[in-house]
Structure formats: structure tokens, C-alpha cells
Design a protein around this motif. Structure first.
Motif, PDB file in Angstrom:
ATOM      1  N   GLN A 130       0.807  -1.221   0.000  1.00 58.22           N
ATOM      2  CA  GLN A 130       0.000   0.000   0.000  1.00 58.22           C
ATOM      3  C   GLN A 130       0.841   1.272   0.000  1.00 58.22           C
ATOM      4  N   GLU A 131       2.062   1.151  -0.505  1.00 57.61           N
ATOM      5  CA  GLU A 131       2.901   2.334  -0.726  1.00 57.61           C
ATOM      6  C   GLU A 131       2.652   2.784  -2.175  1.00 57.61           C
ATOM      7  N   TYR A 132       1.505   3.414  -2.366  1.00 54.55           N
ATOM      8  CA  TYR A 132       1.001   3.649  -3.718  1.00 54.55           C
ATOM      9  C   TYR A 132       1.844   4.632  -4.529  1.00 54.55           C
ATOM     10  N   GLN A 133       2.463   5.592  -3.876  1.00 57.69           N
ATOM     11  CA  GLN A 133       3.287   6.541  -4.626  1.00 57.69           C
ATOM     12  C   GLN A 133       4.510   5.853  -5.235  1.00 57.69           C
ATOM     13  N   LYS A 134       5.175   4.992  -4.447  1.00 53.98           N
ATOM     14  CA  LYS A 134       6.310   4.244  -4.973  1.00 53.98           C
ATOM     15  C   LYS A 134       5.846   3.246  -6.038  1.00 53.98           C
ATOM     16  N   ALA A 135       4.695   2.625  -5.789  1.00 52.74           N
ATOM     17  CA  ALA A 135       4.139   1.683  -6.767  1.00 52.74           C
ATOM     18  C   ALA A 135       3.864   2.402  -8.084  1.00 52.74           C
ATOM     19  N   PHE A 136       3.262   3.586  -7.975  1.00 52.05           N
ATOM     20  CA  PHE A 136       2.938   4.371  -9.169  1.00 52.05           C
ATOM     21  C   PHE A 136       4.211   4.730  -9.943  1.00 52.05           C
ATOM     22  N   GLU A 137       5.257   5.085  -9.211  1.00 48.08           N
ATOM     23  CA  GLU A 137       6.523   5.468  -9.851  1.00 48.08           C
ATOM     24  C   GLU A 137       7.081   4.323 -10.695  1.00 48.08           C
ATOM     25  N   TRP A 138       7.118   3.109 -10.125  1.00 46.62           N
ATOM     26  CA  TRP A 138       7.721   1.987 -10.842  1.00 46.62           C
ATOM     27  C   TRP A 138       6.809   1.435 -11.933  1.00 46.62           C
ATOM     28  N   VAL A 139       5.506   1.412 -11.659  1.00 42.90           N
ATOM     29  CA  VAL A 139       4.568   0.955 -12.694  1.00 42.90           C
ATOM     30  C   VAL A 139       4.591   1.923 -13.870  1.00 42.90           C
ATOM     31  N   SER A 140       4.718   3.221 -13.584  1.00 49.48           N
ATOM     32  CA  SER A 140       4.819   4.227 -14.647  1.00 49.48           C
ATOM     33  C   SER A 140       6.050   3.992 -15.510  1.00 49.48           C
ATOM     34  N   LYS A 141       7.178   3.733 -14.851  1.00 51.41           N
ATOM     35  CA  LYS A 141       8.413   3.487 -15.592  1.00 51.41           C
ATOM     36  C   LYS A 141       8.272   2.262 -16.505  1.00 51.41           C
ATOM     37  N   ALA A 142       7.685   1.198 -15.961  1.00 53.16           N
ATOM     38  CA  ALA A 142       7.493  -0.016 -16.756  1.00 53.16           C
ATOM     39  C   ALA A 142       6.536   0.240 -17.931  1.00 53.16           C
ATOM     40  N   ALA A 143       5.482   1.005 -17.659  1.00 53.15           N
ATOM     41  CA  ALA A 143       4.513   1.323 -18.718  1.00 53.15           C
ATOM     42  C   ALA A 143       5.163   2.145 -19.823  1.00 53.15           C
ATOM     43  N   GLN A 144       6.014   3.069 -19.421  1.00 54.05           N
ATOM     44  CA  GLN A 144       6.663   3.944 -20.394  1.00 54.05           C
ATOM     45  C   GLN A 144       7.673   3.209 -21.274  1.00 54.05           C
ATOM     46  N   THR A 145       8.178   2.060 -20.784  1.00 56.64           N
ATOM     47  CA  THR A 145       9.067   1.270 -21.644  1.00 56.64           C
ATOM     48  C   THR A 145       8.281   0.534 -22.717  1.00 56.64           C
ATOM     49  N   GLY A 146       6.940   0.506 -22.569  1.00 54.57           N
ATOM     50  CA  GLY A 146       6.105  -0.213 -23.530  1.00 54.57           C
ATOM     51  C   GLY A 146       5.608  -1.548 -23.015  1.00 54.57           C
ATOM     52  N   TYR A 147       5.816  -1.845 -21.706  1.00 56.44           N
ATOM     53  CA  TYR A 147       5.394  -3.129 -21.149  1.00 56.44           C
ATOM     54  C   TYR A 147       3.877  -3.120 -20.949  1.00 56.44           C
ATOM     55  N   PRO A 148       3.135  -3.940 -21.711  1.00 62.80           N
ATOM     56  CA  PRO A 148       1.669  -3.811 -21.746  1.00 62.80           C
ATOM     57  C   PRO A 148       0.962  -4.093 -20.430  1.00 62.80           C
ATOM     58  N   HIS A 149       1.433  -5.075 -19.646  1.00 60.72           N
ATOM     59  CA  HIS A 149       0.765  -5.375 -18.372  1.00 60.72           C
ATOM     60  C   HIS A 149       0.884  -4.198 -17.410  1.00 60.72           C
ATOM     61  N   ALA A 150       2.036  -3.548 -17.407  1.00 60.11           N
ATOM     62  CA  ALA A 150       2.208  -2.368 -16.561  1.00 60.11           C
ATOM     63  C   ALA A 150       1.330  -1.220 -17.061  1.00 60.11           C
ATOM     64  N   GLN A 151       1.163  -1.111 -18.361  1.00 60.89           N
ATOM     65  CA  GLN A 151       0.317  -0.050 -18.910  1.00 60.89           C
ATOM     66  C   GLN A 151      -1.124  -0.190 -18.429  1.00 60.89           C
ATOM     67  N   PHE A 152      -1.627  -1.428 -18.411  1.00 58.44           N
ATOM     68  CA  PHE A 152      -2.999  -1.629 -17.933  1.00 58.44           C
ATOM     69  C   PHE A 152      -3.091  -1.388 -16.424  1.00 58.44           C
ATOM     70  N   HIS A 153      -2.068  -1.827 -15.680  1.00 57.17           N
ATOM     71  CA  HIS A 153      -2.031  -1.584 -14.234  1.00 57.17           C
ATOM     72  C   HIS A 153      -2.012  -0.081 -13.967  1.00 57.17           C
ATOM     73  N   LEU A 154      -1.246   0.650 -14.755  1.00 54.54           N
ATOM     74  CA  LEU A 154      -1.167   2.107 -14.579  1.00 54.54           C
ATOM     75  C   LEU A 154      -2.521   2.746 -14.855  1.00 54.54           C
ATOM     76  N   ALA A 155      -3.236   2.242 -15.849  1.00 55.89           N
ATOM     77  CA  ALA A 155      -4.567   2.765 -16.153  1.00 55.89           C
ATOM     78  C   ALA A 155      -5.493   2.621 -14.950  1.00 55.89           C
ATOM     79  N   ILE A 156      -5.429   1.465 -14.288  1.00 59.97           N
ATOM     80  CA  ILE A 156      -6.266   1.228 -13.111  1.00 59.97           C
ATOM     81  C   ILE A 156      -5.886   2.181 -11.978  1.00 59.97           C
ATOM     82  N   MET A 157      -4.573   2.425 -11.813  1.00 62.11           N
ATOM     83  CA  MET A 157      -4.128   3.338 -10.754  1.00 62.11           C
ATOM     84  C   MET A 157      -4.611   4.761 -11.024  1.00 62.11           C
ATOM     85  N   PHE A 158      -4.570   5.197 -12.285  1.00 68.77           N
ATOM     86  CA  PHE A 158      -5.102   6.521 -12.630  1.00 68.77           C
ATOM     87  C   PHE A 158      -6.609   6.564 -12.396  1.00 68.77           C
ATOM     88  N   GLU A 159      -7.289   5.479 -12.683  1.00 67.85           N
ATOM     89  CA  GLU A 159      -8.743   5.418 -12.542  1.00 67.85           C
ATOM     90  C   GLU A 159      -9.151   5.504 -11.078  1.00 67.85           C
TER      91      GLU A 159
END
Length: 484
Positions: A315-344
């Protein structure tokens, strides 16, 4: 100027920046035989080009992440918007080389992507040339060839060359993984009377897939004591049983050895083992975090994503968001969907529905099945959807059916085909998809399927009563048989 006096494309790249030509030449040489390796070199080329651009402008990078580096150059106004887009395009193509099966790509599709990447590199460097040199020399493009595969096989077999053995193994592994995914996929286009012949084809294909896995395992084992990456792949082949029965515990220990020798993918996988547990490795979140951090800092997208999962679970969501964002930005699709849920849900960030939808669409375009289902369903429920959007929705839902065996996608596509939402009515395919949905449904799905089933049956009977043409009647009776 006579053509033979022109620079070759490799010489052209070398003239722009000497340290780029080796990666370019390597990428080009592997395009036809080992496109996955070609794309790995495209990514390496992009890294070096980004570094060269930064050095020219006296810029020092603050992150090892390629996405971060491109954006740093963008924010420093060292490069213009077209250059930013070109670099991200090459970065995205390079990512596909590491795990092609996760993007649902065939060998032929990878070859086309690799060829296009080489052309894009040349076009891009041609545009950059006058900004960094006094003039842009003319050059001639030497066509792709398929000689490297034969050369690698000779070196692997006759010269016991560890590097060649590793690359031959990687080529066979990529082929086997892509074939295996196609074999495991549902052919939603196969009607019931075609299933038997489709099954025969799949059995024949499965034999060639097994052989490819076995051969890959042989070459990895042959090179494992002289090549660190081959050692890692040897561990993976034991873990998954490329040559028969999986030997998970032995595979895990070999992967541990490879991680200790510095192989980034091994560090990422070892971190995952410590996260979820393995045959010989117990769950240890601290160890998981250490290994995943090492791999993440070396730009392994899965490690970034899994590091985000650890922080998310804590539940350290800020750190989670930081790393999921980085993974999403590399083009990793599972992280991109996870990031979408976090934004939602506003986890580690402000609620942002526009960003959420942006990342859902990005993930869908990359083949992430949950995102494809979400996009496809949203489009079908949009009364103002364009024909192009409806085509996209159908393609997405077909892939979710094919690769995900998803009953919801089957039902959505069945209803769309029965109601003419996709610009045509196809009751045969609608009936087949509905029957398939029933096979994969849970209790909740079955409750939804029952009224759809009855409605489609009534629809078919009603159209039969209207005295359709002979061809239409045959299709309707076929659909009725499927639902019987």
C-alpha cells in the motif's frame, strides 16, 4: 555519381557516429533469420544514439532508463518533437524483441517490424545528419540477406562457438514460443465441421514446436559454461522442461548463478521467485525487492512492474505508481494496464480518467488482453463509433477469444454479429461463439448466456419463416444445428 562509389548504408551510419555502426550492422544482419535479436540491437542502437545526442549538447543523464533519457533531452530542448517521436518509436520496436510472444507476434510479423526499424533508423539519421555535420553524404542501401543463420549454425556446430550456440538457441526458442502461442490459441474462425482438420494441423505443428524447444535447450546447455546469458537460458529451459520433464529446482539454482554473474533477466526472474516462491526458493520480500531493484535499474521492464507490485501490495502507492509508470513507459503492456487502473482509482496519483483511458488504449494496442476486452466493449457500446473503431473492436475481441479463452469476449462478439453492430449479420459465427462461451463460462456467465441463447434461437427461427434464399437458409440451419 556512380552507384559503386556511393557509401553503403553501414558506412553512412559510421560516418554519422562510429560507435553506432556496429549495432546497426548487427541489427541489419539478423533481420531475416533472427528478427528478435535484430530488435535487441535496435534498442542498443537507440541507447547509444541518445547518449551521443546528449554528449554533443553537454547533457548528462540522471536515469539509466531509456524513456527517461529521451524525455530528459526533450525537456532540455536538446531535441525537437519529431526526434522525440522517432526515438520512442525505435525504443518501442526494440522492446518487442525481448518477449515477442507477449505481443502475439509471428516470425513474419517480427521480420517486418525489424525491416521497418532499419529503414526508420536510416531515415532518422538522414534527418539528423545536417544538424551535426557540415553535409549529408549520399549512400546506397544494401538489401537484407539471410546468410547469418547459416553462418551461425556452422560456427555453433563446427567451431563450438559459444556466442553462436547462444544465438542459435535464442532463434529456436523464439520460434518455439511463438508457435506454441498460436497452437494454444482458439481458432474462433473454425466452424464445428472444420475443428477435426484444425486439430490434425495443430498436432503436426506441436511436433515441430517440441523439436524447436529441444534444440534450443541443447544449444543453451552446450554454451552454458562459457556464456552467462546461455547459462540463464539453460536454467529457463530446465525450469519449463524444454527437453521433457521440467526440473524446476535445478533450473532455479542455475538462474541464481546467472543472476550472480550479472545477467539482468536472471536478476528479474530471481526477484520474481522470491516474490511468489519457487520449487527451491522460499518467499522473501526483502530479497525480491533487492533483486528486482537491480534488474529495474538496468531497465528490465518486468522487474520494474513487479517492483511496483511489491509496493502496491504494501500500500505504498506513490512508490508503486513510480515503478509501474516506468514499466509502462518502456512499452510493457501489463504495466500499462495496471497504470490505467491506478489513474482510474487515484492510487499514488490524482484520479485522471483521460490518462486512464490513454493507458488502456496503449495496452490494448500492445496486445494486453484485459485492455483489449475493455476497449472492444467500450467501442461496441458507443453509438457514435466509426467504422474504423468498430473494426478495431472486432479485432480486439477476436484476439481476446483466441488467446484468452474469455467467455465475456465471446458473448460480446456473438451479440454484435447477431445484431449487425459490426456492419454485417453472421448468425453462424454468432452461434458458434455463443456455444464456445458456454464451454468456458462460469456460473455467472451461464446466467447471462441463457437469455442470449434463447434470443438468438428465436431470431434464427423468425428469419427462416421469412423464406430466405437457399444460401441464407443453409447458413441459418447451420446456426440452428450449432445451438441444438
Amino acid at each position: 555519381m556512380k552507384e559503386h562509389s556511393l557509401l553503403t548504408d553501414i558506412e553512412f551510419i559510421d560516418g554519422f557516429a562510429a560507435d553506432l555502426s556496429e549495432d546497426y550492422a548487427s541489427a541489419k544482419s539478423y533481420v531475416r533469420d533472427i528478427p528478435t535479436q535484430a530488435l535487441v540491437y535496435v534498442r542498443s542502437f537507440t541507447h547509444k544514439l541518445t547518449f551521443a545526442l546528449a554528449s554533443h549538447h553537454g547533457e548528462s543523464f540522471s536515469s539509466p532508463n531509456l524513456y527517461d533519457r529521451i524525455e530528459q533531452l526533450n525537456k532540455a530542448r536538446v531535441i525537437d518533437v519529431p526526434t522525440v517521436r522517432a526515438l520512442h518509436r525505435l525504443r518501442g520496436d526494440g522492446n518487442r524483441g525481448a518477449h515477442p510472444e507477449k505481443y502475439h507476434l509471428t516470425h513474419e510479423q517480427l521480420v517486418k517490424i525489424a525491416e521497418k526499424s532499419i529503414r526508420n533508423i536510416l531515415k532518422f539519421v538522414t534527418q539528423l545528419y545536417p544538424k551535426y555535420h557540415s553535409d549529408t553524404p549520399a549512400y546506397r542501401f544494401e538489401e537484407f540477406d539471410a546468410l547469418v543463420g547459416r553462418d551461425l549454425c556452422y560456427r555453433a556446430s563446427m567451431q563450438n562457438d559459444a556466442d553462436a550456440q547462444y544465438l542459435v538457441g535464442m532463434s529456436l526458442k523464439a520460434k518455439a514460443l511463438m508457435q506454441n502461442e498460436q497452437e494454444q490459441a482458439i481458432s474462433h474462425q473454425s466452424l464445428p465441421d472444420e475443428v477435426q482438420s484444425d486439430s490434425v494441423n495443430r498436432k503436426a505443428s506441436a511436433l515441430s514446436t517440441d523439436v524447436a524447444f529441444q534444440q534450443a535447450a541443447h544449444w543453451f546447455a552446450s554454451a552454458s559454461n562459457r556464456h552467462h546469458h546461455a547459462l540463464y537460458e539453460h536454467g529457463v529451459s530446465l525450469l519449463h522442461g524444454y527437453q521433457g520433464t521440467p526440473q524446476a529446482a535445478q533450473g532455479e539454482q542455475i538462474i541464481l548463478q546467472a543472476a550472480e554473474k550479472g545477467v539482468v533477466d536472471a536478476k528479474a526472474l530471481l526477484g520474481y521467485f522470491y516474490l511468489v516462491g519457487g520449487e527451491s526458493i522460499e518467499v522473501d520480500i526483502d530479497q525480491s525487492q533487492q533483486w528486482l531493484t537491480k534488474a529495474a535499474m538496468a531497465e528490465n521492464a518486468e522487474a520494474m512492474s513487479n517492483l511496483g507490485v511489491i509496493y502496491y501490495q504494501q500500500q505504498e502507492y506513490q512508490k508503486a505508481f513510480e515503478w509501474v509508470s516506468k514499466a509502462a513507459q518502456t512499452g510493457y503492456p501489463h504495466a500499462q494496464f495496471h497504470l490505467a487502473i491506478m489513474f482510474e482509482q487515484g492510487q499514488g496519483c490524482e484520479v485522471d480518467t483521460e490518462q486512464a483511458w490513454y493507458w488502456v488504449k496503449e495496452a490494448a494496442q500492445q496486445g494486453q488482453l484485459d485492455a483489449m476486452l475493455r476497449c472492444g466493449t467500450e467501442i461496441l457500446n458507443n453509438d457514435n463509433a466509426t467504422d474504423d473503431e468498430l473494426d478495431t473492436a472486432e479485432r480486439y475481441l477476436q484476439d481476446v477469444v483466441k488467446y484468452g479463452r474469455n467467455a465475456t469476449a465471446m458473448m460480446e462478439l456473438s451479440v454484435a454479429l447477431a445484431d449487425g453492430m459490426l456492419g454485417r449479420i453472421d448468425v453462424v459465427q454468432s452461434a458458434y461463439l455463443l456455444r464456445l462461451a458456454k464451454e468456458y463460462a462460469d456460473e455467472a456467465h451461464l446466467e447471462v448466456i441463457e437469455p442470449i441463447w434463447q434470443s438468438l434461437s428465436i431470431q434464427i427461427d423468425s428469419v427462416i419463416d421469412l423464406n430466405p434464399s437457399e444460401q441464407e437458409l443453409e447458413a441459418l440451419q447451420h446456426a440452428k444445428t450449432i445451438l441444438a
